[in-house]
Write a protein that holds these residues in place. Structure first.
Motif, PDB file in Angstrom:
ATOM      1  N   THR A 182     -22.546   3.957  10.880  1.00  0.00           N
ATOM      2  CA  THR A 182     -22.421   2.508  10.834  1.00  0.00           C
ATOM      3  C   THR A 182     -23.468   1.795  11.681  1.00  0.00           C
ATOM      4  N   SER A 205     -30.547   3.153  -6.939  1.00  0.00           N
ATOM      5  CA  SER A 205     -29.653   1.994  -6.831  1.00  0.00           C
ATOM      6  C   SER A 205     -29.639   1.215  -8.138  1.00  0.00           C
ATOM      7  N   SER A 241     -30.816  -4.822   5.189  1.00  0.00           N
ATOM      8  CA  SER A 241     -29.597  -5.489   4.736  1.00  0.00           C
ATOM      9  C   SER A 241     -29.512  -5.368   3.215  1.00  0.00           C
ATOM     10  N   THR A 242     -28.340  -5.624   2.674  1.00  0.00           N
ATOM     11  CA  THR A 242     -28.185  -5.574   1.216  1.00  0.00           C
ATOM     12  C   THR A 242     -29.087  -6.592   0.542  1.00  0.00           C
ATOM     13  N   THR A 248     -23.597   4.969  -1.682  1.00  0.00           N
ATOM     14  CA  THR A 248     -22.573   4.632  -0.687  1.00  0.00           C
ATOM     15  C   THR A 248     -21.498   3.708  -1.252  1.00  0.00           C
ATOM     16  N   VAL A 289     -24.743  -8.245  -7.111  1.00  0.00           N
ATOM     17  CA  VAL A 289     -24.025  -7.039  -6.698  1.00  0.00           C
ATOM     18  C   VAL A 289     -25.022  -5.887  -6.665  1.00  0.00           C
ATOM     19  N   ALA A 340     -20.591   0.019  -3.947  1.00  0.00           N
ATOM     20  CA  ALA A 340     -21.071  -1.271  -4.449  1.00  0.00           C
ATOM     21  C   ALA A 340     -20.709  -2.380  -3.468  1.00  0.00           C
ATOM     22  N   GLU A 341     -21.568  -3.384  -3.413  1.00  0.00           N
ATOM     23  CA  GLU A 341     -21.353  -4.485  -2.468  1.00  0.00           C
ATOM     24  C   GLU A 341     -21.874  -5.785  -3.065  1.00  0.00           C
ATOM     25  N   SER A 342     -21.094  -6.843  -2.929  1.00  0.00           N
ATOM     26  CA  SER A 342     -21.528  -8.170  -3.336  1.00  0.00           C
ATOM     27  C   SER A 342     -22.317  -8.808  -2.193  1.00  0.00           C
ATOM     28  N   VAL A 343     -23.344  -9.566  -2.540  1.00  0.00           N
ATOM     29  CA  VAL A 343     -24.160 -10.224  -1.526  1.00  0.00           C
ATOM     30  C   VAL A 343     -24.316 -11.694  -1.897  1.00  0.00           C
ATOM     31  N   ALA A 374     -25.442  -1.602  -5.889  1.00  0.00           N
ATOM     32  CA  ALA A 374     -24.699  -0.347  -5.798  1.00  0.00           C
ATOM     33  C   ALA A 374     -25.663   0.810  -5.574  1.00  0.00           C
TER      34      ALA A 374
END
Length: 254
Positions: free
Chosen positions: A5, A91, A11-12, A144, A139, A146-149, A141
């Protein structure tokens, strides 16, 4: 010891901007027609994504028919590794929003060409059409998850300074310096480095390695001592990871 972490990483939003610069496969999807490949996908200064499509693509007519509200659309970006990995996809990025036609395509093409001199822009108005995607959600992915930004974060972020050089650096490591990759991999706990170790990614924060094993693939980030911004700093950071004592290019005394 650093944990997963607190390992320095882009950053995303930075990853999305970098993918826009280097993604080699992009597909525009709208209801009412088949997905279409876009040769140009550029984040313009006004915050819209400018894409090129064939002039006879149904998405062009549908965008004009949609009026001021625009046509709901998704642009999917796929970032492939420049190395022939077992699973080459690093990705996926989904950029969603409303698709709009461009009233002054040649003028906009000239503006985009100042930052992205792509040959496809020369055909705008002759066989290629420009469309702009007004973003509403993003989004990203990877292995690791998926992540919304936030869209605003993407609009203010910058791509990695090595986005255009990464392919050449990774291929050089893979083809000519497999020994260096293995020496860097010694920083990974022995139990986690059972398999074939390959260079996966490179950015200002560090090197990513892909470990291909019989039980599956997993990725590990090896951070630099500090972020770097130019080729000299990158070369020095890689030598430091290897354990070279002459990180500044100094020669040993005779």
């Amino acid at each position: 010891m650093q944990t997963l972490t607190d390992v320095p990483a882009p950053s995303t939003a930075e990853r999305v901007c970098t993918a826009l610069v280097r993604a080699d496969s992009t597909v525009l999807a709208v209801d009412g027609c088949d997905p279409v490949t876009t040769a140009v996908h550029h984040l313009h200064t006004d915050g819209d994504i400018v894409v090129t499509v064939p002039v006879d693509c149904p998405a062009v007519a549908l965008a004009w028919q949609a009026g001021p509200a625009g046509l709901p659309a998704v642009l999917e970006l796929t970032d492939h590794s420049p190395i022939a990995l077992r699973n080459p996809v690093r990705s996926l990025i989904w950029l969603s929003g409303s698709l709009h036609p461009v009233g002054n395509p040649r003028e906009l093409a000239a503006e985009v060409a100042e930052d992205l001199p792509h040959p496809e822009l020369l055909d705008v108005g002759h066989g290629t059409e420009l469309l702009r995607l007004e973003l509403t959600s993003v989004v990203a992915a990877d292995t690791t998850g998926a992540e919304s930004v936030e869209v605003e974060d993407v609009l203010t972020a910058l791509p990695d300074p090595f986005a255009a050089l990464e392919t050449a650096w990774l291929q050089h490591l893979e083809q000519d310096h497999a020994d260096i990759v293995l020496r860097i991999a010694r920083r990974i706990p022995p139990a986690a480095r059972t398999g074939r170790i390959r260079p996966l990614g490179l950015d200002r924060y560090g090197l990513r390695l892909r470990i291909e094993s019989g039980t599956g693939d997993h990725d590990v980030r090896i951070p630099f001592h500090e972020p770097v911004d130019d080729a000299t700093g990158l070369s020095r950071a890689l030598r430091r990871l290897v354990g070279c004592p002459f990180v500044n290019g100094l020669r040993a005394r005779p």
